[in-house]
Design a protein around this motif. Structure first.
Motif, PDB file in Angstrom:
ATOM      1  N   VAL A  11       0.848  -1.180   0.000  1.00  0.00           N
ATOM      2  CA  VAL A  11       0.000   0.000   0.000  1.00  0.00           C
ATOM      3  C   VAL A  11       0.887   1.235   0.000  1.00  0.00           C
ATOM      4  CG1 VAL A  11      -0.173   0.050   2.527  1.00  0.00           C
ATOM      5  CG2 VAL A  11      -1.984   1.082   1.141  1.00  0.00           C
ATOM      6  N   GLN A  12       0.376   2.308  -0.576  1.00  0.00           N
ATOM      7  CA  GLN A  12       1.124   3.557  -0.565  1.00  0.00           C
ATOM      8  C   GLN A  12       0.977   4.249   0.782  1.00  0.00           C
ATOM      9  OE1 GLN A  12      -0.256   5.827  -3.963  1.00  0.00           O
ATOM     10  NE2 GLN A  12       1.411   5.032  -5.234  1.00  0.00           N
ATOM     11  N   ALA A  13       1.939   5.072   1.097  1.00  0.00           N
ATOM     12  CA  ALA A  13       1.872   5.856   2.332  1.00  0.00           C
ATOM     13  C   ALA A  13       0.575   6.655   2.360  1.00  0.00           C
ATOM     14  CB  ALA A  13       3.073   6.779   2.434  1.00  0.00           C
ATOM     15  N   GLY A  14      -0.045   6.673   3.523  1.00  0.00           N
ATOM     16  CA  GLY A  14      -1.332   7.339   3.675  1.00  0.00           C
ATOM     17  C   GLY A  14      -2.518   6.429   3.450  1.00  0.00           C
ATOM     18  N   GLY A  15      -2.263   5.243   2.938  1.00  0.00           N
ATOM     19  CA  GLY A  15      -3.328   4.298   2.650  1.00  0.00           C
ATOM     20  C   GLY A  15      -3.735   3.489   3.862  1.00  0.00           C
ATOM     21  N   SER A  16      -4.623   2.527   3.607  1.00  0.00           N
ATOM     22  CA  SER A  16      -5.184   1.715   4.686  1.00  0.00           C
ATOM     23  C   SER A  16      -5.142   0.239   4.318  1.00  0.00           C
ATOM     24  CB  SER A  16      -6.641   2.107   4.954  1.00  0.00           C
ATOM     25  OG  SER A  16      -6.751   3.453   5.350  1.00  0.00           O
ATOM     26  N   SER A  62       3.254   4.173  18.916  1.00  0.00           N
ATOM     27  CA  SER A  62       3.604   4.286  17.501  1.00  0.00           C
ATOM     28  C   SER A  62       2.404   4.129  16.565  1.00  0.00           C
ATOM     29  CB  SER A  62       4.672   3.239  17.143  1.00  0.00           C
ATOM     30  OG  SER A  62       4.207   1.934  17.443  1.00  0.00           O
ATOM     31  N   VAL A  63       1.318   3.529  17.059  1.00  0.00           N
ATOM     32  CA  VAL A  63       0.156   3.305  16.190  1.00  0.00           C
ATOM     33  C   VAL A  63      -1.113   3.955  16.748  1.00  0.00           C
ATOM     34  CG1 VAL A  63       1.154   1.127  15.408  1.00  0.00           C
ATOM     35  CG2 VAL A  63      -0.557   1.114  17.247  1.00  0.00           C
ATOM     36  N   LYS A  64      -1.047   4.489  17.931  1.00  0.00           N
ATOM     37  CA  LYS A  64      -2.235   5.071  18.567  1.00  0.00           C
ATOM     38  C   LYS A  64      -2.803   6.186  17.700  1.00  0.00           C
ATOM     39  CE  LYS A  64      -1.787   5.135  22.935  1.00  0.00           C
ATOM     40  NZ  LYS A  64      -1.333   5.482  24.304  1.00  0.00           N
ATOM     41  N   GLY A  65      -4.102   6.142  17.507  1.00  0.00           N
ATOM     42  CA  GLY A  65      -4.770   7.149  16.686  1.00  0.00           C
ATOM     43  C   GLY A  65      -4.834   6.794  15.216  1.00  0.00           C
ATOM     44  N   ARG A  66      -4.059   5.799  14.798  1.00  0.00           N
ATOM     45  CA  ARG A  66      -4.063   5.383  13.391  1.00  0.00           C
ATOM     46  C   ARG A  66      -4.612   3.979  13.223  1.00  0.00           C
ATOM     47  NH1 ARG A  66       0.635   4.728  10.785  1.00  0.00           N
ATOM     48  NH2 ARG A  66       1.811   4.198  12.670  1.00  0.00           N
ATOM     49  N   LEU A  85      -1.157   4.866   6.918  1.00  0.00           N
ATOM     50  CA  LEU A  85       0.052   4.048   6.999  1.00  0.00           C
ATOM     51  C   LEU A  85       1.281   4.821   6.567  1.00  0.00           C
ATOM     52  CD1 LEU A  85      -1.474   0.718   5.761  1.00  0.00           C
ATOM     53  CD2 LEU A  85      -0.236   1.013   7.909  1.00  0.00           C
ATOM     54  N   LYS A  86       2.385   4.495   7.224  1.00  0.00           N
ATOM     55  CA  LYS A  86       3.663   5.143   6.969  1.00  0.00           C
ATOM     56  C   LYS A  86       4.677   4.089   6.520  1.00  0.00           C
ATOM     57  CE  LYS A  86       2.779   8.209  10.919  1.00  0.00           C
ATOM     58  NZ  LYS A  86       3.308   8.685  12.223  1.00  0.00           N
ATOM     59  N   PRO A  87       5.707   4.501   5.812  1.00  0.00           N
ATOM     60  CA  PRO A  87       6.737   3.520   5.416  1.00  0.00           C
ATOM     61  C   PRO A  87       7.313   2.775   6.618  1.00  0.00           C
ATOM     62  CG  PRO A  87       6.994   5.527   4.157  1.00  0.00           C
ATOM     63  CD  PRO A  87       5.930   5.813   5.179  1.00  0.00           C
ATOM     64  N   GLU A  88       7.401   3.439   7.759  1.00  0.00           N
ATOM     65  CA  GLU A  88       7.944   2.777   8.946  1.00  0.00           C
ATOM     66  C   GLU A  88       7.002   1.737   9.536  1.00  0.00           C
ATOM     67  OE1 GLU A  88       7.693   6.086   8.407  1.00  0.00           O
ATOM     68  OE2 GLU A  88       7.222   7.164  10.263  1.00  0.00           O
ATOM     69  N   THR A 115       1.905 -12.013   8.346  1.00  0.00           N
ATOM     70  CA  THR A 115       1.424 -11.466   7.080  1.00  0.00           C
ATOM     71  C   THR A 115       2.200 -10.180   6.815  1.00  0.00           C
ATOM     72  OG1 THR A 115      -0.546 -10.810   5.815  1.00  0.00           O
ATOM     73  CG2 THR A 115      -0.528 -10.229   8.162  1.00  0.00           C
ATOM     74  N   LEU A 116       2.735 -10.047   5.619  1.00  0.00           N
ATOM     75  CA  LEU A 116       3.632  -8.944   5.312  1.00  0.00           C
ATOM     76  C   LEU A 116       2.868  -7.696   4.893  1.00  0.00           C
ATOM     77  CD1 LEU A 116       6.510  -7.853   4.802  1.00  0.00           C
ATOM     78  CD2 LEU A 116       6.351  -8.829   2.494  1.00  0.00           C
ATOM     79  N   VAL A 117       3.224  -6.612   5.522  1.00  0.00           N
ATOM     80  CA  VAL A 117       2.684  -5.299   5.161  1.00  0.00           C
ATOM     81  C   VAL A 117       3.840  -4.456   4.653  1.00  0.00           C
ATOM     82  CG1 VAL A 117       1.629  -3.182   6.027  1.00  0.00           C
ATOM     83  CG2 VAL A 117       0.786  -5.416   6.807  1.00  0.00           C
ATOM     84  N   THR A 118       3.694  -3.936   3.453  1.00  0.00           N
ATOM     85  CA  THR A 118       4.715  -3.082   2.869  1.00  0.00           C
ATOM     86  C   THR A 118       4.088  -1.749   2.501  1.00  0.00           C
ATOM     87  OG1 THR A 118       5.848  -5.014   1.935  1.00  0.00           O
ATOM     88  CG2 THR A 118       6.452  -2.854   1.068  1.00  0.00           C
ATOM     89  N   VAL A 119       4.645  -0.696   3.045  1.00  0.00           N
ATOM     90  CA  VAL A 119       4.126   0.648   2.789  1.00  0.00           C
ATOM     91  C   VAL A 119       5.172   1.399   1.980  1.00  0.00           C
ATOM     92  CG1 VAL A 119       3.176   2.746   3.788  1.00  0.00           C
ATOM     93  CG2 VAL A 119       2.890   0.551   4.975  1.00  0.00           C
ATOM     94  N   SER A 120       4.806   1.785   0.785  1.00  0.00           N
ATOM     95  CA  SER A 120       5.732   2.493  -0.090  1.00  0.00           C
ATOM     96  C   SER A 120       5.594   4.000   0.089  1.00  0.00           C
ATOM     97  CB  SER A 120       5.474   2.116  -1.548  1.00  0.00           C
ATOM     98  OG  SER A 120       4.176   2.518  -1.929  1.00  0.00           O
ATOM     99  N   SER A 121       6.697   4.687  -0.083  1.00  0.00           N
ATOM    100  CA  SER A 121       6.684   6.153   0.109  1.00  0.00           C
ATOM    101  C   SER A 121       6.340   6.872  -1.190  1.00  0.00           C
ATOM    102  CB  SER A 121       8.049   6.612   0.612  1.00  0.00           C
ATOM    103  OG  SER A 121       9.056   6.223  -0.274  1.00  0.00           O
TER     104      SER A 121
END
Length: 121
Positions: A11-16, A62-66, A85-88, A115-121
């Motif tokens: 998913v791209q950064a900012g996505g869900s 690190s994830v609170k609120g998101r 979502l953020k790249p980190e 399960t792998l989550v990959t966030v692209s910038s």
């Protein structure tokens, strides 16, 4: 007791994304399910937990609120809705359960596969 995690992807950064953790074989309603993640080169960290009997939840800073954790007790599935979502956030995500207790924490009794989550910038 089995847990099966699913829902990861790219998913791209900012996505869900929404992760699912399906459980089977539980013989008690007193249990808690947590989500963990492990990024490359980093230690595994717990990011969220939900108590089935209490309904209480916990989030890492690190994830609170998101991220939002929820539990469908009928389907025996715990969800992790991940927004903004953020790249980190890129990591392998795991779910795990602790049985015969009402709150989060304690020694874990079962783990799902990652399960792998990959966030692209």
């Amino acid at each position: 007791v089995q847990l099966q995690a699913s829902g990861g992807g790219l998913v791209q950064a900012g996505g869900s994304l929404r992760l699912s953790c399906a459980s089977s074989g539980f013989t008690t309603d007193d249990y808690a399910v947590g989500w963990f993640r492990q990024a490359p080169g980093k230690e595994r960290e717990e990011i969220s937990c939900i108590s089935n009997s209490e309904g209480s939840t916990w989030y890492a800073d690190s994830v609170k609120g998101r991220f939002t954790i929820s539990n469908n007790n009928i389907k025996k599935t715990v969800f992790l809705q991940m927004n903004s979502l953020k790249p980190e956030d890129t990591a392998v995500y795991y779910c795990a359960a602790v049985l015969y207790q009402t709150g989060c924490g304690g020694d874990l009794d079962a783990w799902g596969q990652g399960t792998l989550v990959t966030v692209s910038s």
